[in-house]
Design a protein around this motif. Structure first.
Motif, PDB file in Angstrom:
ATOM      1  N   GLY A 275       0.955  -1.027   0.146  1.00 39.07           N
ATOM      2  CA  GLY A 275      -0.043   0.018  -0.106  1.00 39.07           C
ATOM      3  C   GLY A 275       0.786   1.269   0.031  1.00 39.07           C
ATOM      4  N   LYS A 276       0.421   2.282  -0.050  1.00 32.42           N
ATOM      5  CA  LYS A 276       1.010   3.507   0.137  1.00 32.42           C
ATOM      6  C   LYS A 276       1.948   4.012   1.341  1.00 32.42           C
ATOM      7  CE  LYS A 276      -2.573   6.554  -2.472  1.00 32.42           C
ATOM      8  NZ  LYS A 276      -3.385   7.502  -2.385  1.00 32.42           N
ATOM      9  N   LYS A 277       1.323   3.366   2.511  1.00 31.77           N
ATOM     10  CA  LYS A 277       2.219   3.489   3.738  1.00 31.77           C
ATOM     11  C   LYS A 277       2.591   1.962   4.219  1.00 31.77           C
ATOM     12  CE  LYS A 277       0.050   7.701   5.381  1.00 31.77           C
ATOM     13  NZ  LYS A 277      -0.773   8.461   6.583  1.00 31.77           N
ATOM     14  N   LYS A 278       1.909   1.001   4.047  1.00 32.37           N
ATOM     15  CA  LYS A 278       2.337  -0.256   4.459  1.00 32.37           C
ATOM     16  C   LYS A 278       1.792  -1.175   3.550  1.00 32.37           C
ATOM     17  CE  LYS A 278      -1.572  -0.568   7.783  1.00 32.37           C
ATOM     18  NZ  LYS A 278      -1.937  -0.895   8.968  1.00 32.37           N
ATOM     19  N   GLY A 279       2.369  -2.461   3.796  1.00 33.28           N
ATOM     20  CA  GLY A 279       1.965  -3.586   2.851  1.00 33.28           C
ATOM     21  C   GLY A 279       1.516  -4.848   3.695  1.00 33.28           C
ATOM     22  N   LYS A 280       1.198  -5.991   3.168  1.00 34.80           N
ATOM     23  CA  LYS A 280       1.040  -7.405   3.914  1.00 34.80           C
ATOM     24  C   LYS A 280       1.420  -8.486   2.947  1.00 34.80           C
ATOM     25  CE  LYS A 280      -3.828  -7.700   2.939  1.00 34.80           C
ATOM     26  NZ  LYS A 280      -5.410  -7.746   3.513  1.00 34.80           N
ATOM     27  N   ILE A 281       1.660  -9.680   3.600  1.00 39.33           N
ATOM     28  CA  ILE A 281       2.065 -10.842   2.848  1.00 39.33           C
ATOM     29  C   ILE A 281       1.142 -11.753   3.284  1.00 39.33           C
ATOM     30  CG2 ILE A 281       3.868 -12.334   2.525  1.00 39.33           C
ATOM     31  CD1 ILE A 281       5.928 -10.624   3.372  1.00 39.33           C
ATOM     32  N   GLU A 282       0.583 -12.500   2.166  1.00 40.43           N
ATOM     33  CA  GLU A 282      -0.210 -13.401   2.385  1.00 40.43           C
ATOM     34  C   GLU A 282       0.129 -14.787   2.136  1.00 40.43           C
ATOM     35  OE1 GLU A 282      -3.971 -12.660   0.239  1.00 40.43           O
ATOM     36  OE2 GLU A 282      -4.383 -10.814   1.466  1.00 40.43           O
ATOM     37  N   ILE A 283       0.161 -15.788   2.770  1.00 39.13           N
ATOM     38  CA  ILE A 283       0.829 -17.182   2.539  1.00 39.13           C
ATOM     39  C   ILE A 283      -0.272 -18.206   2.603  1.00 39.13           C
ATOM     40  CG2 ILE A 283       2.442 -18.932   3.197  1.00 39.13           C
ATOM     41  CD1 ILE A 283       4.041 -16.472   4.551  1.00 39.13           C
ATOM     42  N   GLU A 284      -0.396 -19.083   1.628  1.00 48.71           N
ATOM     43  CA  GLU A 284      -1.678 -19.988   1.468  1.00 48.71           C
ATOM     44  C   GLU A 284      -1.192 -21.185   2.241  1.00 48.71           C
ATOM     45  OE1 GLU A 284      -2.777 -20.617  -2.526  1.00 48.71           O
ATOM     46  OE2 GLU A 284      -3.314 -18.820  -2.980  1.00 48.71           O
ATOM     47  N   PHE A 285      -1.997 -21.891   2.787  1.00 52.73           N
ATOM     48  CA  PHE A 285      -1.818 -23.379   3.477  1.00 52.73           C
ATOM     49  C   PHE A 285      -2.934 -24.274   3.319  1.00 52.73           C
ATOM     50  CE2 PHE A 285      -3.528 -20.726   7.019  1.00 52.73           C
ATOM     51  CZ  PHE A 285      -4.371 -21.637   7.714  1.00 52.73           C
ATOM     52  N   ALA A 286      -2.520 -25.476   3.060  1.00 51.50           N
ATOM     53  CA  ALA A 286      -3.635 -26.341   2.638  1.00 51.50           C
ATOM     54  C   ALA A 286      -4.406 -27.353   3.857  1.00 51.50           C
ATOM     55  CB  ALA A 286      -3.039 -27.452   1.902  1.00 51.50           C
TER      56      ALA A 286
ATOM     57  N   ASP B 201       0.088 -28.347   7.126  1.00 45.11           N
ATOM     58  CA  ASP B 201       0.889 -27.386   6.262  1.00 45.11           C
ATOM     59  C   ASP B 201       1.280 -26.014   7.001  1.00 45.11           C
ATOM     60  OD1 ASP B 201       1.953 -26.840   3.710  1.00 45.11           O
ATOM     61  OD2 ASP B 201       0.285 -26.024   2.998  1.00 45.11           O
ATOM     62  N   LEU B 202       0.220 -25.643   7.753  1.00 47.05           N
ATOM     63  CA  LEU B 202       0.451 -24.427   8.603  1.00 47.05           C
ATOM     64  C   LEU B 202       1.508 -24.615   9.525  1.00 47.05           C
ATOM     65  CD1 LEU B 202      -0.200 -21.632   9.368  1.00 47.05           C
ATOM     66  CD2 LEU B 202      -2.167 -22.708  10.949  1.00 47.05           C
ATOM     67  N   GLU B 203       1.651 -25.880  10.271  1.00 43.24           N
ATOM     68  CA  GLU B 203       2.735 -26.265  10.936  1.00 43.24           C
ATOM     69  C   GLU B 203       4.011 -26.152  10.489  1.00 43.24           C
ATOM     70  OE1 GLU B 203       2.671 -29.446  13.735  1.00 43.24           O
ATOM     71  OE2 GLU B 203       0.435 -29.341  14.144  1.00 43.24           O
TER      72      GLU B 203
END
Length: 278
Positions: free
Chosen positions: A253-264, A268-270
């Motif tokens: 974004g203009k001031k900050k951003g984010k990272i989206e990570i997929e898990f099945a 998988d999250l572990e």
């Protein structure tokens, strides 16, 4: 004992049990049945034939291990010898009878195959998943119990989420585990089979497959202005996708951003959380 398997087969028996003199008895082949928890689904006929020839010439040099069941005996270790003995026309086979729980049978059958490197990647992954479900343990706990790395177990279990047409190709050796892991990163599941066929037809190596998946994961249409603006972000996404083995989106974004990570799945999250802890 194979490296990387902890205490291996010895882990199932105390020092007293391992050193005691166990009685070997002759049991009828007709009263024996395969281990219901045997992770190996396919047995090479050629290997069984060779063992049959050896048995005909030298006899059975090592007894199989069985446990008593309602209808006779269940084979714990030695199904190859059992099959070869039947093929050789024997009526009885030397065996050691042991008391074992279902859990011990599952683990022992898996360890026997792992030490011989008999299992395909999918058979091994299915065995790990079954053990975790039956024993109620996490990947980390199973890793410590079997002496296998947690990432190795996680990667093999993840392969089971692929379509049957692709897992069959892995079992047949048409695709490697590396190919399969790269396919897991493909965001559009509808393209999985066509990409697998392309890998096979064009003889793509793992690196080429990763590059192909990365290109397919990119949006089909981009404005030139946006493409120039996001080229750095796209490169970082590609790096994370390859390292994590899953879909990744970086939104700035203009001031900050984010990272989206997929898990099945929860497992998988572990796996991903463990990767960040390293």
């Amino acid at each position: 004992m194979a490296k990387g398997l902890g205490r291996g087969l010895n882990a199932f028996f105390s020092e007293e049990e391992a050193s005691r003199d166990e009685q070997i008895k002759e049991v009828s082949l007709n009263k024996c049945r395969p281990n219901p928890y045997q992770p190996r689904k396919e047995f090479e006929e050629e290997a069984i034939e060779e063992l049959k020839t050896s048995i005909e010439e030298h006899g059975i040099l090592q007894p199989i291990i069985v446990r008593k069941s309602i209808r006779g005996y269940e084979i714990v270790v030695g199904e190859r010898r059992f099959r070869a003995a039947k093929m050789a026309g024997l009526e009885k086979i030397p065996a050691v009878v042991r008391e074992m729980t279902d859990q011990q049978m599952m683990e022992l059958a898996l360890l026997e195959n792992l030490q011989r490197e008999d299992l395909t990647a999918l058979e091994e992954g299915a065995a790990y998943r079954n053990l975790m479900e039956e024993l109620g343990v996490t990947q980390q706990e199973l890793s410590e119990r079997l002496g296998k790395s947690r990432s190795h177990i996680a990667n093999l279990v993840r392969l089971l989420s692929l379509p049957p047409e692709i897992t069959q190709k892995v079992n047949e050796g048409l695709l490697t585990m590396g190919h399969a892991r790269a396919l897991l990163s493909l965001e559009d599941d509808s393209k999985l089979l066509s990409v697998a066929v392309r890998i096979e037809n064009e003889g793509l190596n793992v690196r080429q497959t990763e590059q192909l998946v990365s290109r397919l994961n990119q949006p089909a249409v981009k404005s030139k202005a946006k493409e120039k603006k996001d080229i750095f972000i796209q490169e970082r996404e590609d790096v994370l996708k390859q390292r994590l083995g899953t879909g990744v989106k970086i939104k700035k974004g203009k001031k900050k951003g984010k990272i989206e990570i997929e898990f099945a799945s929860d497992e998988d999250l572990e796996r991903l959380l463990h990767w960040f802890d390293q």
